[in-house]
Design an enzyme around this catalytic site. Structure first.
Site, PDB file in Angstrom:
ATOM      1  CG  PHE A  76     -14.863  -4.052  -1.871  1.00  0.00           C
ATOM      2  CD1 PHE A  76     -14.894  -2.691  -1.627  1.00  0.00           C
ATOM      3  CD2 PHE A  76     -15.486  -4.517  -3.012  1.00  0.00           C
ATOM      4  CE1 PHE A  76     -15.531  -1.816  -2.491  1.00  0.00           C
ATOM      5  CE2 PHE A  76     -16.130  -3.658  -3.889  1.00  0.00           C
ATOM      6  CZ  PHE A  76     -16.148  -2.302  -3.621  1.00  0.00           C
ATOM      7  N   PRO A  77     -15.644  -4.722   2.515  1.00  0.00           N
ATOM      8  CG  PRO A  77     -15.382  -4.046   4.745  1.00  0.00           C
ATOM      9  CD  PRO A  77     -14.672  -4.080   3.416  1.00  0.00           C
ATOM     10  CE1 TYR A 122      -3.047  -3.008   0.279  1.00  0.00           C
ATOM     11  CE2 TYR A 122      -3.484  -2.461   2.555  1.00  0.00           C
ATOM     12  CZ  TYR A 122      -3.704  -3.261   1.462  1.00  0.00           C
ATOM     13  OH  TYR A 122      -4.590  -4.307   1.540  1.00  0.00           O
TER      14      TYR A 122
END
Length: 288
Positions: free
Chosen positions: A213-214, A68
């Site tokens: 990606f909840p 990231y």
């Protein structure tokens, strides 16, 4: 116990690996970087505020990765939260490399994983990483080499627990035959439950399941859709309902919604206090 100042506590708790207690609603730090998860954010001070606010709200589980930025997210976490509170668990990942925005080739060579672990220790300011996850299994490298190196790092005290990301049940079991695995991080949300079999497997074996990606809701949030009436009844957003639904799933479920906005963070964490009725839960469960 949840308080008005620490709403994340309402999500309940879970012990990763049996010995790392965390509040179930965590925070994913991918969005703290620049566009395309590449480079520094436009507002580094704002990213630091988000991280500090997350902990103030009761979040004790923060998930990041060396890729990231790369490393931007880890450095921001150290700047914001180091020295770390005793109850804060930092998880990071290795196994995806970056050559530019949107490019994520897997590399699982043992020497690379070891190098990245050493760099993450330095960037995070840790002597031991609580949860170190293989970001992707590299099909070009024997799994025994990839997991074997993480097992060596664990024996050396550089990592405490090993996790996996985006794996099938078969891959998970193959990995567990090589090294102790305590968690799986797969794509999973209200609109995409393709990893349901992996979730069920994790529940049976008491492994943490970390959905990335909840808060995706897809067409479920359309006017007149399944989330519309329930949103109105609770005065909650569709995203909050999506998180509340995940938190009604097995206790091994640890959602990690991410954001670069303090206001959005506060909205997400407030989802821990949304209590779906059994009927509402079932309505949403049937939407897949």
């Amino acid at each position: 116990m949840a308080t008005s100042t620490q709403p994340a506590k309402a999500s309940g708790s879970y012990r990763i690996g049996g010995d790392l207690p965390v509040d179930r609603l965590g925070y994913g730090a991918m969005q703290l970087t620049g566009p395309g998860v590449w480079g520094a954010p436009k507002d580094p001070a704002g990213a630091v505020r988000v991280l500090r606010r997350a902990y103030e709200l009761g979040v004790t589980f923060i998930d990041t990765a060396d890729s990231y930025g790369p490393f931007v997210s880890e450095v921001l976490i150290r700047e914001a939260l180091h020295p770390y509170a005793d109850d804060l668990v930092i998880a990071t990942k290795a196994g995806l490399t970056r050559s530019g925005p949107g490019d994520w080739p897997p590399v699982g060579r043992p020497e690379y994983l070891r190098q990245q672990c050493e760099l993450s220790l330095r960037h995070l300011g840790l002597d031991c990483i609580p949860l170190y996850q293989l970001h992707r299994i590299d099909a070009k490298v024997p799994l025994t080499d990839q997991l074997g190196e993480l097992a060596l790092l664990r024996q050396e005290g550089k990592i405490r627990h090993i996790g996996l990301s985006q794996v099938s049940v078969e891959q998970l079991e193959a990995a567990r035959a090589i090294a102790p695995i305590v968690s799986v991080q797969n794509l999973y949300n209200l609109a995409d439950r393709s990893a349901e079999d992996v979730l069920e497997h994790c529940e049976r074996h008491d492994l943490a399941f970390i959905p990335w990606f909840p808060i995706a809701t897809g067409d479920l949030a359309r006017p007149g859709g399944p989330l519309d009436a329930i949103s109105t009844a609770h005065g909650a957003t569709p995203a909050q309902l999506a998180l509340a639904w995940l938190l009604r799933r097995p206790p091994v479920m640890l959602p990690i919604p991410g954001t670069s906005s303090v206001a959005h963070l506060e909205e997400n964490v407030a989802a821990a206090g949304v209590e779906l009725t059994d009927d509402e839960f079932e309505v949403l469960a049937r939407t897949a």
